[in-house]
Design an enzyme around this catalytic site. Structure first.
Site, PDB file in Angstrom:
ATOM      1  N   LYS A  74      -8.578   4.225  -6.970  1.00  0.00           N
ATOM      2  CA  LYS A  74      -9.071   5.179  -7.951  1.00  0.00           C
ATOM      3  C   LYS A  74     -10.450   5.711  -7.563  1.00  0.00           C
ATOM      4  O   LYS A  74     -10.749   6.897  -7.775  1.00  0.00           O
ATOM      5  CB  LYS A  74      -9.135   4.519  -9.322  1.00  0.00           C
ATOM      6  CG  LYS A  74      -7.753   4.184  -9.896  1.00  0.00           C
ATOM      7  CD  LYS A  74      -7.865   3.468 -11.218  1.00  0.00           C
ATOM      8  CE  LYS A  74      -6.474   3.141 -11.771  1.00  0.00           C
ATOM      9  NZ  LYS A  74      -6.512   2.419 -13.056  1.00  0.00           N
ATOM     10  N   SER A  89      -3.623   2.218 -18.072  1.00  0.00           N
ATOM     11  CA  SER A  89      -5.012   2.513 -17.694  1.00  0.00           C
ATOM     12  C   SER A  89      -5.513   3.854 -18.206  1.00  0.00           C
ATOM     13  O   SER A  89      -6.685   4.181 -18.013  1.00  0.00           O
ATOM     14  CB  SER A  89      -5.156   2.474 -16.167  1.00  0.00           C
ATOM     15  OG  SER A  89      -4.327   3.441 -15.566  1.00  0.00           O
ATOM     16  N   GLY A 130       0.820  -1.193   0.000  1.00  0.00           N
ATOM     17  CA  GLY A 130       0.000   0.000   0.000  1.00  0.00           C
ATOM     18  C   GLY A 130       0.856   1.247   0.000  1.00  0.00           C
ATOM     19  O   GLY A 130       2.079   1.192   0.144  1.00  0.00           O
ATOM     20  N   PRO A 131       0.238   2.396  -0.148  1.00  0.00           N
ATOM     21  CA  PRO A 131       0.989   3.656  -0.161  1.00  0.00           C
ATOM     22  C   PRO A 131       1.582   3.971   1.200  1.00  0.00           C
ATOM     23  O   PRO A 131       1.204   3.367   2.215  1.00  0.00           O
ATOM     24  CB  PRO A 131      -0.069   4.685  -0.576  1.00  0.00           C
ATOM     25  CG  PRO A 131      -1.370   4.066  -0.208  1.00  0.00           C
ATOM     26  CD  PRO A 131      -1.208   2.593  -0.367  1.00  0.00           C
ATOM     27  N   PRO A 132       2.499   4.908   1.268  1.00  0.00           N
ATOM     28  CA  PRO A 132       3.103   5.272   2.562  1.00  0.00           C
ATOM     29  C   PRO A 132       2.086   5.907   3.500  1.00  0.00           C
ATOM     30  O   PRO A 132       1.165   6.612   3.077  1.00  0.00           O
ATOM     31  CB  PRO A 132       4.196   6.273   2.173  1.00  0.00           C
ATOM     32  CG  PRO A 132       4.455   6.045   0.722  1.00  0.00           C
ATOM     33  CD  PRO A 132       3.163   5.589   0.136  1.00  0.00           C
ATOM     34  N   GLY A 133       2.277   5.650   4.778  1.00  0.00           N
ATOM     35  CA  GLY A 133       1.467   6.298   5.795  1.00  0.00           C
ATOM     36  C   GLY A 133       0.126   5.670   6.056  1.00  0.00           C
ATOM     37  O   GLY A 133      -0.720   6.303   6.701  1.00  0.00           O
ATOM     38  N   GLY A 192      -0.238   2.627   7.635  1.00  0.00           N
ATOM     39  CA  GLY A 192      -0.172   1.796   8.833  1.00  0.00           C
ATOM     40  C   GLY A 192       0.295   0.379   8.606  1.00  0.00           C
ATOM     41  O   GLY A 192      -0.104  -0.519   9.357  1.00  0.00           O
ATOM     42  N   LYS A 193       1.144   0.137   7.629  1.00  0.00           N
ATOM     43  CA  LYS A 193       1.601  -1.236   7.366  1.00  0.00           C
ATOM     44  C   LYS A 193       2.493  -1.743   8.500  1.00  0.00           C
ATOM     45  O   LYS A 193       2.351  -2.878   8.950  1.00  0.00           O
ATOM     46  CB  LYS A 193       2.366  -1.276   6.038  1.00  0.00           C
ATOM     47  CG  LYS A 193       1.542  -0.861   4.826  1.00  0.00           C
ATOM     48  CD  LYS A 193       2.303  -1.049   3.536  1.00  0.00           C
ATOM     49  CE  LYS A 193       3.498  -0.129   3.434  1.00  0.00           C
ATOM     50  NZ  LYS A 193       3.134   1.292   3.386  1.00  0.00           N
ATOM     51  N   THR A 194       3.408  -0.904   8.962  1.00  0.00           N
ATOM     52  CA  THR A 194       4.314  -1.335  10.028  1.00  0.00           C
ATOM     53  C   THR A 194       3.571  -1.539  11.342  1.00  0.00           C
ATOM     54  O   THR A 194       3.838  -2.503  12.075  1.00  0.00           O
ATOM     55  CB  THR A 194       5.426  -0.291  10.211  1.00  0.00           C
ATOM     56  OG1 THR A 194       6.104  -0.105   8.970  1.00  0.00           O
ATOM     57  CG2 THR A 194       6.420  -0.737  11.260  1.00  0.00           C
TER      58      THR A 194
END
Length: 992
Positions: free
Chosen positions: A938, A895, A516-519, A521-523
């Site tokens: 999107k 796309s 996913g994009p940064p920020g 909450g993956k970590t």
């Protein structure tokens, strides 16, 4: 001696050679040669009669006064009268012209030879010599080996000293023989240098250089003997000062004292003669003086000035001696203190060992390793045989090695890692945590993300069942009888290996990759998984890592080698089943000369291989199958295919406006207020009308106009900035109240900019964080959009975004039309633009056919301009420029195909597209619309931009149905199979 011309004749040489003396004795300041040297005895010495007379050579002021002499250029230091010294000669021709007892004139060279291989006695001009030199007599000639040929065995064999002496004697005889030609002299002496022991007699002036040589012939004028006519007080004071300073330096410098003792035994009465005293001090004692300084003493005729020059040189020698003494004292003090401490430590250690209070270093180190193994749960019956063998072998080696050896250090470092590894130590399974509790833990730390949480709960359930089955199998295996164990040991190695692999794979599970994009909450999600499992958590990043040794370790043969990151992580957490988060795996370095990091990562993460992972440093199998591996990535497409196939990708999408507001209110605002020290103040002022508060409207404006990224990282930074500004206002107001209570009117705080309110609203938000970054939801607010402009939807590693495709046309001359594409587009997007132009030509032709039919039915004729624009020649007669803002952001992907076709047709047909319509999809040459990825991202980008109508590929209908209701609410979606459907929605016109 008889002088014949400018050189001694052969007859004179033969007459003088057998009578030269080898013993030098001082008597009342004069030299006397009273015996021939044994090393240069002539072969005809037996012919001498019993009354062999000796040649008494005149010396000092009684030496002969030859006007023509053989000149010897001297490097570095000049020679002084009455002081014997040695000279090394290298030129064969000059050496062949010399003989023992001969008088020569020595002169100091002004500059050294440019070529170090050129002998110093060779000159090219008379200007290279000083004008004052010394008349010297050769007392002895000793051949020396050539430094460039010092490796000759005849000079290195210590067992052949007698042969060497004979060889040297023969060489000297050959040098002294004048009957040989100059060519013979050169050949016989080419392999040797010669050391001359000479004695200076008097000073001489260089009148002229008659022949540059080699050898050098000079014409000189001899100095008369200098005598002090009257001993003045100045001379007496200088003499006393020199004698006093000699004694002072002699006490400080042992080498100076030895030189003084040597010359004292030979120079008798030199103190009474001011000239001899100055010469003796300058040349004999001042070893650090330069050649120019000594030459000045040699040229000086005045006794007082010469003494003064010598005193200056002696003063410098005293300063050098003081510095040497100071350095030696410091070194001696340091060494003495260190030796004292060392002796005391050794005595203390011996006393403790005798009393049994302390062991020696090796015993203490071995005991430390045993304790470390016990602390890490080492069981030799459960670990691999290679591990057990390596430990026993290294511990045995350590006992036999000396502590100062290099191998001891390498072995000790290796044992430090082996003994610190958690071979059998693991975190107990957290069976007490139920599924509901795990879900509550995830909900407590993360908002929304139902799909992500569901996938994580499924993963946790699988891990929990595997842990329970492993515990049951371990308990059953421990209760089995010894006979069954013996039967198992008798099985084939192949079946055992197969069973071990099955057991390891049974609890390996799946490798989760949070993408996913940064920020977003993956970590933090990975940390929550570790808490739910009750295991240790460790995170490390592999972004930009291009060296395989960072993952698999360095071999022990290299200096500074150490294990890889995975072995380091096991040592730090202290258990063999932690949760390891591999961050930024999509940014792993490309293969290079240091290896392929993705291949090494594949070996480590693959469940079928990591049960016997072999680190290059440890070089023993390590079981990593109990560890839980989690990965994070921003762009899954950047992960190598073989590595990506072994992962289960969990998409962590960005947040829309309502989600950001909820996250800010529930998590970010309390955290920011707590860090700023305002949380307690907010709780105390809840009952008051005014308190520290950030309203919902302020959160909405902050997320909408300041932080539009997919994550909440920038939103968190802005909230923390607001909290700091509020903290400043609180502190300044409190200080003002204290000043008012103390009647202290201090206006210094007026320069501090604060906000006079503790309630943050949408109206005063700019006072805290400045002007808005975004001033509108979309680049074009008017409806409809200008011709040639259409909104598309894109998905990047930063999340979803709404972007415009702009097309402009200019009439080309002579049908020289071009098609230009800008906006930092990638190769795939550039190909999509070419396909879009072809599809646009096809649909423009259909439109022209329909228009022609309508004109034929109505018998209407259009004007020239309309006819040109509605003809199929419009694209052929115009040059097109397609641009995708923002130009500084790289873009790529297929796309945007339908968006580009619509943009070109809008310009060609003079039909604008509605501003509330956004589209995405890949188009083929036949007009088919293919499905694309990132529909969720999107859709969220479309909602942020205020779009109400979407054109999506029909193949993405399933992705739309899986979206939550709050994302679908308020949006009208049209699923398109081919471009006819897109054309109908974009221009509200159906092609028949």
């Amino acid at each position: 001696m008889i002088r014949c011309g400018r050189r001694l004749t052969t007859t004179t040489h033969q007459r003088l050679s057998p009578s030269l003396s080898s013993r030098l004795a001082w008597y009342h300041g004069y030299y006397r040669l009273d015996a021939a040297p044994s090393s240069v005895e002539d072969t005809n010495s037996n012919n001498n009669n019993s009354n062999n007379t000796s040649l008494v050579a005149s010396s000092g002021d009684f030496a002969p006064r030859y006007p023509h002499l053989l000149g010897l250029p001297i490097p570095q230091r000049p020679i002084f009268p009455n002081i014997p010294t040695s000279i090394v000669l290298k030129d064969p021709t000059t050496i062949g012209a010399l003989e023992t007892g001969k008088y020569v004139g020595t002169f100091l060279r002004k500059t050294a030879s440019e070529n170090i291989l050129t002998p110093p006695e060779l000159i090219t001009s008379a200007k290279e010599l000083y004008s004052v030199g010394t008349l010297c007599q050769i007392l002895k000639m000793t051949p020396l080996p050539d430094p460039l040929k010092i490796e000759d065995p005849q000079y290195n064999n210590n067992n052949n000293n007698n042969n060497n002496e004979q060889h040297a004697q023969q060489s000297l005889d050959s040098l002294s023989s004048s009957s040989s030609s100059s060519q013979e002299h050169e050949s016989s002496s080419s392999d040797h240098h010669v050391s001359l022991w000479v004695l200076g007699h008097r000073r001489i002036d260089l009148s002229s250089v008659d022949h540059l040589g080699p050898p050098v012939d000079v014409t000189v004028q001899h100095w008369d003997k200098l005598v002090v006519s009257e001993e003045t007080d100045s001379i007496r004071a200088l003499t006393n000062e020199i004698v006093s300073m000699i004694r002072e330096v002699a006490q400080m410098n042992p080498l100076f004292r030895e030189s003084l003792n040597f010359y004292n035994s030979t120079q008798m009465g030199f103190v009474q003669d001011a000239y001899r005293l100055a010469d003796f001090v300058a040349f004999g004692l001042c070893k650090s003086a330069s050649g120019e300084e000594l030459q000045a003493v040699l040229e000086e005729k005045d006794a007082e000035k010469r003494l003064h020059l010598s005193l200056v040189l002696l003063s410098k020698e005293r300063e050098v001696a003081k510095l040497q003494l100071e350095i030696s004292q410091k070194v001696e003090e340091t060494m003495t203190e260190q030796q004292r401490k060392y002796m005391l430590q050794q005595q203390l250690k011996s006393i403790k060992q005798e009393l049994g209070m302390e062991q020696n270093d090796k015993d203490a180190l071995l005991q430390k390793y045993q304790e470390s193994l016990e602390r890490n749960g080492y069981d030799k019956d459960k670990v691999d045989g290679e591990v057990r063998q390596a430990l026993e072998s290294e511990l045995s080696k350590l006992e036999t090695l000396e502590t100062n050896s290099q191998e001891y250090t390498v072995t000790r470092s290796y044992l430090d890692w082996l003994c610190a590894m958690p071979w059998n130590k693991s975190s107990p399974p957290n069976s007490s945590v139920t599924t509901k509790q795990a879900k509550a833990l995830l909900d407590e730390e993360h908002y929304g993300m139902k799909d992500v949480k569901q996938a994580i709960l499924q993963y946790l359930a699988v891990r929990k069942l595997n842990d329970e089955s492993n515990n049951n199998s371990n308990s059953s295996s421990s209760s089995s009888s010894k006979e069954e164990e013996e039967e198992k040991d008798n099985n084939s190695k192949k079946n055992n290996k197969h069973n071990n692999n099955n057991n390891n794979n049974k609890h390996s599970g799946t490798i989760l990759c949070l993408a996913g994009p940064p920020g977003v909450g993956k970590t933090s999600i990975a940390s929550s998984i570790a808490k739910a499992l009750g295991r240790e958590f460790y995170r490390f990043s592999v972004g930009g890592l291009s060296d395989v040794s960072e993952l698999k370790g360095h071999r022990r043969t290299y200096l500074g080698s150490m294990p890889g990151k995975f072995i380091q992580s096991l040592k730090r957490v202290g258990v063999n089943n932690p949760v390891l988060l591999i961050d930024e795996i999509d940014k792993l370095g490309a293969p290079g000369f240091r290896g392929d990091p993705s291949g090494a990562m594949l070996e480590i993460l693959d469940p079928s291989q990591n049960h016997a992972f072999r680190d290059l440093y440890l070089d023993v199998p390590v079981d990593l199958s109990d560890a839980v591996f989690l990965c994070t990535a921003n762009d899954v497409d950047q992960i190598p295919g073989p590595l990506r196939d072994r992962m289960e990708i969990i998409r962590v999408s960005g947040y829309d406006l309502p989600e950001k507001v909820a996250i800010a209110q529930q998590y970010l605002v309390p955290k920011a207020l707590s860090k700023a020290g305002l949380l307690l103040l907010q709780q105390q002022q809840q009952q008051q009308e005014e308190g520290v508060e950030i309203t919902t409207g302020a959160m909405e404006s902050l997320a909408r106009w300041y932080a539009r990224e997919a994550g909440v990282r920038n939103l968190s930074k802005l909230i923390e900035k607001i909290a700091r500004q509020l903290a400043l206002s609180v502190v300044v107001n409190r200080e003002k109240e204290k000043d008012e209570d103390n009647n202290n009117n201090n206006n210094d705080d007026d320069d501090i900019e604060i906000v006079n309110t503790f309630r943050v609203t949408a109206e005063n938000l700019s006072d805290f964080v400045g002007k808005p970054i975004f001033t509108s939801d979309r680049l074009y607010d008017k409806d409809p959009l200008p011709l040639g402009i259409v909104m598309g939807l894109a998905y990047t590693s930063m999340g979803g975004s709404a972007l415009y495709v702009e097309t402009m046309a200019t009439k080309s001359k002579k049908n020289n039309n071009t098609f230009t594409v800008t906006g930092q587009l990638g190769d795939v997007m550039k190909e999509s633009s070419q396909i879009a132009m072809t599809v646009a030509r096809s649909y423009l032709e259909k439109y022209n056919c329909e228009t022609k039919k309508q004109n034929d039915n109505n018998d209407d004729e259009s004007d020239d301009d309309d006819d040109d624009k509605n003809s199929n020649n419009f694209l052929d007669t115009h040059s097109f420029h397609l641009h995708v803002p923002e130009g500084a952001t790289p873009k790529d992907g297929p796309s945007a195909g339908v968006t580009m076709v619509t943009s070109i047709l809008s310009l060609a047909l003079s039909k604008p597209c509605a501003s509330e319509v956004a589209m995405t999809g890949e188009v083929t040459l036949s007009g088919k619309v293919l499905p694309v990825g990132g529909i969720r991202e999107k859709t969220m980008a479309a909602r942020r931009a205020g779009i109400t109508t979407l054109c999506l590929p029909d193949g993405n209908r399933r992705d739309w149905d899986e979206l939550p209701y709050y994302l679908q609410e308020g949006l009208t979606v049209h699923f398109c199979q081919d471009y006819d459907d897109v054309y109908r929605v974009a221009f509200s016109r159906e092609i028949e």
